[in-house]
Design a protein around this motif. Structure first.
Motif, PDB file in Angstrom:
ATOM      1  N   ILE A   7     -79.727  18.194  -8.285  1.00  0.00           N
ATOM      2  CA  ILE A   7     -79.128  19.387  -7.659  1.00  0.00           C
ATOM      3  C   ILE A   7     -79.816  19.666  -6.317  1.00  0.00           C
ATOM      4  O   ILE A   7     -79.159  20.013  -5.330  1.00  0.00           O
ATOM      5  N   ARG A  10     -78.433  17.311  -3.713  1.00  0.00           N
ATOM      6  CA  ARG A  10     -77.053  17.642  -3.320  1.00  0.00           C
ATOM      7  C   ARG A  10     -77.030  18.880  -2.394  1.00  0.00           C
ATOM      8  O   ARG A  10     -76.331  18.905  -1.398  1.00  0.00           O
ATOM      9  N   ALA A  14     -76.007  19.321   1.516  1.00  0.00           N
ATOM     10  CA  ALA A  14     -74.977  20.291   1.916  1.00  0.00           C
ATOM     11  C   ALA A  14     -75.451  21.105   3.127  1.00  0.00           C
ATOM     12  O   ALA A  14     -74.669  21.374   4.040  1.00  0.00           O
ATOM     13  N   GLU A  80     -70.314  28.007  -5.432  1.00  0.00           N
ATOM     14  CA  GLU A  80     -69.941  27.227  -6.624  1.00  0.00           C
ATOM     15  C   GLU A  80     -68.807  27.938  -7.366  1.00  0.00           C
ATOM     16  O   GLU A  80     -67.907  27.292  -7.902  1.00  0.00           O
ATOM     17  N   GLN A  82     -66.650  30.069  -5.961  1.00  0.00           N
ATOM     18  CA  GLN A  82     -65.438  30.044  -5.127  1.00  0.00           C
ATOM     19  C   GLN A  82     -64.721  28.707  -5.240  1.00  0.00           C
ATOM     20  O   GLN A  82     -63.510  28.644  -5.327  1.00  0.00           O
ATOM     21  N   HIS A  83     -65.490  27.617  -5.201  1.00  0.00           N
ATOM     22  CA  HIS A  83     -64.885  26.279  -5.307  1.00  0.00           C
ATOM     23  C   HIS A  83     -64.634  25.872  -6.756  1.00  0.00           C
ATOM     24  O   HIS A  83     -64.142  24.786  -7.018  1.00  0.00           O
ATOM     25  N   GLU A  84     -65.027  26.746  -7.676  1.00  0.00           N
ATOM     26  CA  GLU A  84     -64.902  26.482  -9.116  1.00  0.00           C
ATOM     27  C   GLU A  84     -65.608  25.192  -9.518  1.00  0.00           C
ATOM     28  O   GLU A  84     -65.116  24.429 -10.345  1.00  0.00           O
ATOM     29  N   THR A  85     -66.754  24.954  -8.887  1.00  0.00           N
ATOM     30  CA  THR A  85     -67.555  23.768  -9.219  1.00  0.00           C
ATOM     31  C   THR A  85     -68.683  24.105 -10.194  1.00  0.00           C
ATOM     32  O   THR A  85     -69.304  23.189 -10.734  1.00  0.00           O
ATOM     33  N   VAL A  87     -68.410  25.065 -13.025  1.00  0.00           N
ATOM     34  CA  VAL A  87     -68.022  24.562 -14.340  1.00  0.00           C
ATOM     35  C   VAL A  87     -68.577  23.140 -14.572  1.00  0.00           C
ATOM     36  O   VAL A  87     -68.919  22.776 -15.695  1.00  0.00           O
ATOM     37  N   LEU A  88     -68.694  22.358 -13.496  1.00  0.00           N
ATOM     38  CA  LEU A  88     -69.275  21.013 -13.634  1.00  0.00           C
ATOM     39  C   LEU A  88     -70.743  21.111 -14.079  1.00  0.00           C
ATOM     40  O   LEU A  88     -71.181  20.380 -14.959  1.00  0.00           O
ATOM     41  N   LEU A  89     -71.473  22.029 -13.466  1.00  0.00           N
ATOM     42  CA  LEU A  89     -72.877  22.211 -13.836  1.00  0.00           C
ATOM     43  C   LEU A  89     -72.976  22.814 -15.238  1.00  0.00           C
ATOM     44  O   LEU A  89     -73.822  22.411 -16.037  1.00  0.00           O
ATOM     45  N   ASN A  90     -72.081  23.761 -15.527  1.00  0.00           N
ATOM     46  CA  ASN A  90     -72.128  24.443 -16.819  1.00  0.00           C
ATOM     47  C   ASN A  90     -71.797  23.532 -17.988  1.00  0.00           C
ATOM     48  O   ASN A  90     -72.238  23.777 -19.103  1.00  0.00           O
TER      49      ASN A  90
END
Lengths: 243, 327
Positions: A7, A10, A14, A80, A82-85, A87-90
């Protein structure tokens, strides 16, 4: 720890690939340079002791570092959402504390990079004046600790909402309140004044670093504040799953 | 593979889901069918450990998802309605990131990336920024991240939502491929998609499962009868009504289990009948007609359209409690 590192990488990438990161860096370096020129080199600088110039430099830098830290940290969790990302981490085998820590460390690395790029200014004073390396080192330690604490407050604000603007307002309000605690302590009666002063993000807890004096209690304050808000952010992420 | 026991989810004081109980066996592909807002996404998010239920228990691959969600997350792959993509990453970087989050090392990543690129057909997009991808490719990359770590259980939430017809066909083909490799749970309100892709359906309405079963069993149990279409060659006039005077209809009625016979439309020189019966009477029908000297041109079971079944299930008040059909 491995996922924290993943993380971290990444998020750092960013910052380096987004205009936001570079705009913050450019603004901090430009304003800090202009202030330094005005107070140390320019025609209005007058005759000042080099230690006083260094102290003013760190005072100016502390404000800029705090503003930059808010700007850098606000996006970390809210984006995260806003982009609905998120959920990937969760839904990956990543603990909430690893998410928060990875993001914090990436923002801290970027902020530390910006902060350390200002080193040429104290070096100019060191070469031409009478200050010690220790004074410079303690001042930078203070800037980094202050930056870390503000970043953690910003991440906490970012974890509370899914709107960047709301997060920015919340983060600024939290940091502003913690800054205002110091002047507030002068108008309050003891013991409240002592409590408020000891919780202040600037002022009493910061003044030692500014003049090159290292107090372990000041270091402890910033480390404790940073840890507290990072833990709070982790708890918010956990709590959001129950909503 | 998955066992959910009385799962309930409340948002504030409002019940969004449950109580729902169901099981999914290893290798099964199960579809959750329901209108928008009935709790499909909530259910899938709970199964994917993204959301904690307000009550109940859930076990995936023998692991309690509430006590040890971390262990469950290594066994599942989840594609939410909107793929969780970072627009500033390239497809390759993103897959690498998703794999590393699941604890994969370089060697495993390299091996699996090649496999998922082949399954999802995104190999040629490896160096493209996610923000430049079309909706169809974004969906594929979303599927790729969900299977990069080769999970045992795959959860797909509305995988064809927003895709154009060509992309829908491609996605269906991909799901067909995924079926062969994983246990899959898919949600959709797209009836043909779910009908074609799944071994079993669960119909969700107002947060509860109102029916489960295959399309055929749902049809049979709901309508209480199977329907068979029979086309018989006629020697003379083919406009005789299907009453006692019609020897074909009489022959069909004489077969045990037949409830009702209706005449339908057929080509010239033939007569068509729709037969409602209890159980499968195709063999008996065929034998009776042939022995009676009729030429059987066609005999096939007709299923009630899934749309009809679905609409009947969700439109019937009180059906929730009484029409819980076993698989």
């Amino acid at each position: 720890m491995r996922t924290t590192w993943t993380i971290y990488r990444r998020e750092l990438a960013a910052y380096l690939s987004s205009p936001m990161g570079w705009i913050v860096a450019a603004a901090v370096l430009l304003i800090d340079g202009l202030l330094f020129y005005a107070q140390a080199l320019g025609p209005a600088a007058g005759a000042r002791l080099s230690a006083e110039v260094l102290s003013r430099f760190f005072w100016n830098s502390s404000g800029l570092v705090a503003i930059a830290a808010v700007a850098l940290s606000i996006r970390l969790i809210v984006e995260e959402r806003q982009h609905e990302t998120l959920v990937l981490l969760n839904t990956s085998p990543v603990r909430d504390r690893e998410i928060v820590l990875g993001k914090f460390l990436s923002a801290f690395t970027f902020l530390a990079g910006i902060t350390l790029l200002t080193i040429y200014m104290p070096l100019l004073i060191l070469v031409n004046g009478r200050i010690s390396v220790g004074q410079v080192a303690v001042g930078y330690l203070g800037l980094l600790l202050l930056g870390a604490a503000v970043l953690s407050v910003g991440i906490f604000a970012s974890s509370l909402t899914r709107h960047q603007l709301v997060a920015a307002v919340l983060g600024s309000a939290f940091v502003g309140t913690l800054f205002i605690f110091w002047p507030m302590s002068f108008v309050l009666e003891p013991p409240l004044s002592r409590i408020v002063a000891s919780l202040s993000l600037h002022g009493r807890n910061w003044s030692g670093f500014q003049i090159g004096t290292l107090h372990l209690k000041d270091v402890f304050y910033y480390v404790a504040t940073t840890t507290f808000f990072l833990l709070l952010s982790t708890k918010v992420l956990e709590a959001k799953r129950w909503e | 593979m998955l066992r959910a026991d009385r799962l309930v989810k409340y948002y504030g004081g409002k019940r969004a889901l449950g109580p729902v109980s169901f099981e999914i066996g290893a290798g099964e592909t199960v579809g959750i069918l329901g209108l928008n807002g009935v709790g499909k996404t909530t259910l899938l998010r709970i199964v994917a450990t993204d959301l904690r239920p307000s009550g109940g228990a859930i076990e995936i691959d023998g692991v309690d998802a509430l006590r040890d969600p971390h262990a469950v997350r290594t066994r599942i792959g989840f594609l939410p309605q909107r793929p969780p993509l970072y627009p500033d990453m390239t497809v390759g970087e993103y897959l690498s990131f998703a794999g590393r989050l699941r604890g994969m090392d370089d060697a495993a990543l390299k091996r699996r990336t090649a496999v998922v690129e082949e399954i999802t057909h995104i190999g040629h997009m490896r160096n493209e920024l996610v923000r430049h991808l079309s909706l169809g490719y974004r969906q594929r990359v979303g599927v790729a991240q969900a299977i990069i770590h080769d999970p045992a259980f795959l959860i797909l939430d509305e995988p064809t939502q927003g895709l154009d017809p060509a992309q829908v066909v491609e996605m269906r083909n991909m799901i067909r491929d995924l079926k062969a490799r994983y246990t899959v749970l898919i949600s959709s309100h797209n009836l043909p998609e779910i009908s074609e892709s799944c071994d079993r359906l669960m119909v969700l309405d107002a947060g509860r499962i109102v029916a489960t079963g295959t399309e055929a069993t749902l049809s049979e149990r709901l309508l209480g009868a199977r329907r068979v279409e029979v086309v018989v060659r006629t020697a003379g006039s083919d406009s005789t009504p299907p009453d006692a005077a019609d020897p074909v209809a009489a022959c069909i009625r004489a077969v045990a289990g037949v409830r009702e016979v209706k005449q339908g439309e057929a080509e010239a020189g033939a007569r068509a009948y729709t037969v409602s019966a209890e159980g499968d009477v195709r063999a008996e029908l065929c034998r009776a007609l042939v022995l009676a000297g009729f030429d059987v041109l066609r005999l096939s079971e007709t299923r009630e359209k899934l749309e009809t079944i679905f609409l009947q299930l969700v439109a019937t008040d009180g059906a929730h409690d009484v029409d819980h059909l076993p698989a």
